[in-house]
Design an enzyme around this catalytic site. Structure first.
Site, PDB file in Angstrom:
ATOM      1  N   LYS A  38       0.967  -1.231   0.043  1.00  0.00           N
ATOM      2  CA  LYS A  38      -0.038  -0.001   0.018  1.00  0.00           C
ATOM      3  C   LYS A  38       1.095   1.146  -0.083  1.00  0.00           C
ATOM      4  O   LYS A  38       2.169   1.371  -0.035  1.00  0.00           O
ATOM      5  CB  LYS A  38      -0.970   0.049   1.240  1.00  0.00           C
ATOM      6  CG  LYS A  38      -1.807  -1.154   1.142  1.00  0.00           C
ATOM      7  CD  LYS A  38      -2.794  -1.319  -0.136  1.00  0.00           C
ATOM      8  CE  LYS A  38      -3.715  -2.620   0.054  1.00  0.00           C
ATOM      9  NZ  LYS A  38      -3.183  -3.662   0.002  1.00  0.00           N
TER      10      LYS A  38
HETATM   11  C1  LIG Z   1      -9.068  -3.325  -2.020  1.00  0.00           C
HETATM   12  C2  LIG Z   1      -8.788  -4.215  -0.711  1.00  0.00           C
HETATM   13  N1  LIG Z   1      -9.382  -4.407   0.376  1.00  0.00           N
HETATM   14  C3  LIG Z   1      -8.960  -4.862   1.374  1.00  0.00           C
HETATM   15  C4  LIG Z   1      -7.437  -5.278   1.567  1.00  0.00           C
HETATM   16  C5  LIG Z   1      -7.244  -6.241   2.759  1.00  0.00           C
HETATM   17  O1  LIG Z   1      -6.299  -5.399   3.291  1.00  0.00           O
HETATM   18  P1  LIG Z   1      -5.373  -5.970   4.725  1.00  0.00           P
HETATM   19  O2  LIG Z   1      -4.306  -6.920   3.907  1.00  0.00           O
HETATM   20  O3  LIG Z   1      -4.686  -4.778   5.351  1.00  0.00           O
HETATM   21  O4  LIG Z   1      -6.175  -6.860   5.465  1.00  0.00           O
HETATM   22  C6  LIG Z   1      -6.693  -5.262   0.252  1.00  0.00           C
HETATM   23  C7  LIG Z   1      -5.583  -5.397   0.312  1.00  0.00           C
HETATM   24  O5  LIG Z   1      -4.691  -5.926  -0.528  1.00  0.00           O
HETATM   25  C8  LIG Z   1      -7.418  -4.517  -0.765  1.00  0.00           C
HETATM   26  O6  LIG Z   1      -6.643  -4.369  -2.013  1.00  0.00           O
END
Ligand SMILES: Cc1ncc(COP(=O)(O)O)c(C=O)c1O
Length: 382
Positions: free
Chosen positions: A185
């Site tokens: 990210k």
């Molecule tokens: C659109 C989206 N939502 C949710 C997530 C989940 O994030 P996390 O890995 O911090 O739980 C991601 C991670 O790649 C994502 O791209």
């Protein structure tokens, strides 16, 4: 010709400063629930122009707790795009609710507004629109529609820190938005997430929920006499973000402007390169939105084979690539033969992502483009 260093698909924009802050916090021995977490939360709420920010261990745990706090569970439906990382759907399933998948627009990769309204039923409790790959969705229209139907909006801004919509930062438009600080990210703490909200009651609840429902924070307990005992008014979870992570997040935040600038430069170069192609579609954004360049995705419009052949060809030439955004409804937990979401399926089967991160040099990007240009799966207009 000078040797160009190995090209990475994505990598955290780290230097010695993230290491220094982590060391400082480790040596202080106060590694969880301390002042760095509060400072990072304040940074997010100021940047996103919204009242409250709550640090959590990931986007996923944050979203899970939000759904719990909103009392969404069995017999409820939640509308979301199929074209998203599976976490968006998994949290809905994990609270026992039913994910209802909607298609996306091919050009923006974001939830198709008309399809949302068609899928609203008496059981719909929330919509989770996604700012896919950092590209802001039409959140104002979605918020108005949701209000009309008395439905919550939980904006999935996992990828969208630093993106703008209607001149305002993503995170400022909805009652609830959730950011991820996973390694891929815009800013990263390894793993981590931040929920931002304008709702005082929800913020208070989320702070309890992330901390096993405990009435006192670690900081409060530290400064109180030992006979002030904590209570546990609700069932909670462990979804805390550590101070080591928060400290790293603060160093990353200082670099946000630089990160965004470099990503814009890379995007511009890719867009210029692909603009006259006859078999490739690049991601578009709305007039009123400014994406942060979290990822760069192209779609092969003529044949599924072009994507596979191109990925194999790039791999042989040491250029990393990834598939386009997955389609949740094609994966085992969500396979449902009755739904056909054409654009989501095209993105999943014909989309491809190229290297992008602030440390990608001009030379490296030129090499990527040089190699693509020589490929038989790349077709220019005339
Ligand atoms: C659109 C989206 N939502 C949710 C997530 C989940 O994030 P996390 O890995 O911090 O739980 C991601 C991670 O790649 C994502 O791209």
């Amino acid at each position: 010709m000078p040797k160009i260093p190995k090209i990475h698909f994505s990598q955290p924009f780290y230097d010695i400063n993230e290491g220094k802050i982590a060391q400082e916090i480790i040596l202080s021995r106060w590694v969880c629930g301390g002042s760095f977490l509060k400072e990072l939360e304040d940074k997010f709420s100021n940047y996103c122009k919204i009242e409250y920010a709550i640090g959590v261990s990931s986007w996923t745990t944050g979203a899970f707790l939000v759904l719990k706090a909103l009392n969404i569970g069995p017999n409820d439906e939640v509308i979301l795009p199929s074209s998203t990382f599976i976490a968006t759907a998994n949290v809905v399933s994990l609270v026992g609710a039913t994910p209802v998948f909607v298609d996306v627009d091919l050009e923006t990769g974001n939830i198709n507004f008309e399809d949302i309204e068609k899928k609203i039923t008496s059981k719909t409790k929330a919509i989770i629109p996604v700012d896919q790959l950092g590209n802001p969705c039409e959140i104002n229209k979605i918020n108005i529609l949701a209000k009309k139907h008395n439905i919550e909006v939980i904006q999935d801004t996992a990828c969208a820190l630093g993106s703008f919509f209607n001149g305002e930062p993503v995170g400022s438009h909805s009652k609830i938005s959730i950011f991820s600080m996973h390694a891929r990210k815009i800013i990263t703490t390894g793993e981590g997430g931040i929920v931002v909200t304008s709702c005082k009651h929800l913020a208070k609840n989320l702070k309890l929920l992330r901390h096993q429902g405990m009435s006192l924070t670690d900081n409060q307990r530290k400064s109180m006499p030992p006979t002030v005992y904590e209570t546990y008014p609700i069932v909670g979870f462990n979804a805390r973000l550590t101070d080591i992570q928060a400290g790293i997040g603060l160093v990353q935040f200082k670099k946000l402007k630089k990160i965004l600038k470099r990503r814009q430069e890379i995007i511009k170069e890719y867009d210029n390169f692909f603009k006259n192609t006859s078999n490739i579609l690049v991601m578009k954004h709305g007039k009123n939105s400014q994406p942060n360049g979290q990822s760069y995705q192209i779609i092969f419009t003529k044949s599924k084979n072009d994507r596979i052949e191109m990925q194999n060809y790039l791999y042989k030439n040491n250029i990393p690539s990834k598939r386009g955004v997955m389609a949740c409804h094609l994966e085992a937990p969500y396979k449902n033969t009755n739904i056909k979401l054409l654009n989501s399926e095209i993105i999943a089967t014909q989309g491809m992502q190229l290297p992008i991160h602030p440390d990608l040099t001009n030379e490296q990007q030129s090499l990527v483009l040089e190699i693509i240009k020589k490929s038989p799966f790349f077709k220019r207009n005339n």
